[in-house]
Design an enzyme around this catalytic site. Structure first.
Site, short mmCIF file in Angstrom:
data_model
loop_
_atom_site.label_atom_id
_atom_site.label_comp_id
_atom_site.label_asym_id
_atom_site.label_seq_id
_atom_site.Cartn_x
_atom_site.Cartn_y
_atom_site.Cartn_z
N ASP A 290 57.99 37.51 17.47
CA ASP A 290 58.06 38.16 18.77
C ASP A 290 59.26 37.63 19.55
OD1 ASP A 290 55.70 39.54 18.21
OD2 ASP A 290 54.90 39.27 20.23
N ASP B 146 57.94 23.98 17.11
CA ASP B 146 58.38 23.90 18.51
C ASP B 146 59.90 23.78 18.59
OD1 ASP B 146 57.85 21.51 17.23
OD2 ASP B 146 57.19 20.43 19.01
N ASP C 171 54.03 34.74 13.53
CA ASP C 171 53.67 35.80 14.47
C ASP C 171 54.39 35.56 15.79
OD1 ASP C 171 52.40 37.88 15.75
OD2 ASP C 171 50.41 36.96 15.77
N TYR D 219 44.65 32.92 10.36
CA TYR D 219 43.98 34.22 10.50
C TYR D 219 43.06 34.50 9.31
CZ TYR D 219 47.60 35.06 14.07
OH TYR D 219 48.45 34.99 15.16
N LYS E 174 54.30 22.39 11.18
CA LYS E 174 54.00 21.46 12.28
C LYS E 174 53.34 20.26 11.61
CE LYS E 174 53.74 20.17 16.54
NZ LYS E 174 54.92 19.81 17.32
MG MG Z 1 52.50 39.58 17.14
#
Ligand code: MG
Ligand code: NAI
Length: 350
Positions: free
Chosen positions: A248, A220, A244, A136, A187
């Site tokens: 969630d 993963d 992020d 980001y 990763k």
């Molecule tokens: Mg989010």
């Protein structure tokens, strides 16, 4: 009496609904406490302001915001504005402008709340998200727009300084918890540069924390571990994008997006930190008075903790847990309560 100046930015959709509920609860807490006070200033920075005036944050806005002790933030996002415009117009300029590089997201199943996992009671995690760079960072671009040869790049940026400080923060936080365990999530099999650097710097920093156990997981594999072996996880640290997504998932596994809080911290306190529920503006339930305010109450407790008000923070969480335990739940948790009823019950419990 200690009085804190808090900037309240409700934003869009259910954002203002839950922030107003949070302000009510914090004022009730101050009244019950006696030694604690809050001065809230509301900032009407929202997608409506953007549509009316062409900006989310008016000129000089960040400089004003900087003078507050903390920022209490709802959500931003509107059907009338593309999401990348709203996010980069309001939330990211604050997080990045104030160098809130440590995003802290606790997850656990509150009393009376049902996890979709059979072993949900094993969830007691903190997800630490690098919040200033990575995927980001805003690096990239588009060329040959609209042509068949159009190209778009999205470049993840990892700096040694940025990576080292988040790992150090993660180890410090893990050290303060009972289990003292930290999982590094990357990763670095497929992504050979930035991710490998993440792993290397993690292992360097780990040497300074022999009292904290650590292990590694690919992102993963981490999703399956969270679902199948929740008890093996304590604290995890991951990049801006990976964390992020993982947070969630953590929120859903602990019952609902409507209860999950987050703190965007500038640990050096050169700038104010920002506290928000992790959910968005929830168009589907906005204006109906049924948004779950628990995430916002929990984030208010995190704000109190950051301000050094540990007693008040614990008191607030105990009141929230009493209400969730009693089964006073909004529809996202399978109940029939309104935002106002849950808010009233928490105030009564205080
Ligand atoms: Mg989010
Ligand atoms: P969302 O979090 O707004 O909603 C996802 C689902 O969870 C919806 O069904 C919603 O009703 C439910 N939900 C969320 N919070 C709830 C609460 N407190 N109580 C009860 N149910 C709740 O995510 P979505 O739909 O992907 O995004 C909607 C808008 O919000 C978009 O514009 C998006 O960009 C923005 N957004 C903003 C964030 C922020 O400001 N930090 C974070 C996530 C999304």
């Amino acid at each position: 009496m200690k009085t804190y100046d808090i900037a309240a930015i409700g934003g869009d959709g259910i954002g203002p609904e839950v922030i107003e509920a949070g302000i009510e609860v914090l004022q009730a807490l101050a009244k019950a406490d006696g030694g604690l006070g809050f001065r809230f200033e509301r900032f009407p920075w929202s997608s409506q302001l953007y549509l009316d005036e062409g900006h989310y944050i008016p000129p000089g806005g960040l400089e004003r915001l900087r003078t507050f002790d903390a920022i209490f933030f709802g959500a931003v996002g509107s059907r009338k504005v593309p999401d990348h415009v709203s996010l980069w117009g309001l939330r990211l300029p604050i997080c990045q402008g104030f160098d809130q590089y440590a995003n802290v997201r606790p997850a656990r199943v509150l009393p009376g709340v049902k996890s979709p996992l059979a072993n949900g009671k094993d969830i007691d995690w903190v997800v630490i998200r690098e919040n200033s760079e990575g995927e980001y960072a805003g690096m990239g671009g588009r060329s040959h727009r609209g042509l068949p040869i159009e190209v778009g790049t999205e470049v993840a940026v990892f700096t040694r300084a940025g990576v080292e400080r988040i790992h150090r923060f993660a180890f410090e936080l893990a050290r303060k918890r009972a289990r003292r365990h930290l999982t590094l999530v990357t990763k670095s099999n497929a992504q050979r540069f930035g991710m490998v650097m993440w792993d290397e710097i993690f292992l360097e920093v780990a040497k300074d924390y022999p009292d904290v156990e650590h292990d590694r997981e690919l992102v993963d594999a981490m999703t399956t571990r969270m679902v199948l072996k929740p008890a093996t996880i304590d604290v995890m640290v991951a990049t801006n994008l990976h964390a992020d997504i993982l947070s969630d998932l953590a929120a859903a596994l602990s019952g609902s997006l409507g209860i999950a809080p987050t703190a965007n911290l500038n640990p050096e306190r050169a700038f104010p930190s920002m506290f928000e529920p992790i959910h968005g503006s929830a168009f589907d339930i906005a204006g109906k008075g049924i948004a779950n305010p628990v995430a916002t109450f929990w984030t208010a407790a995190m704000m109190l903790e950051h301000l050094g008000e540990m007693v008040a923070s614990t008191r607030l969480m105990k009141a929230v847990e009493k209400v969730t335990a009693n089964g006073m739940h909004t529809p996202d948790l399978g109940g029939g309560a309104t935002t106002a009823q849950v808010t009233g019950a928490v105030i009564a419990a205080l």
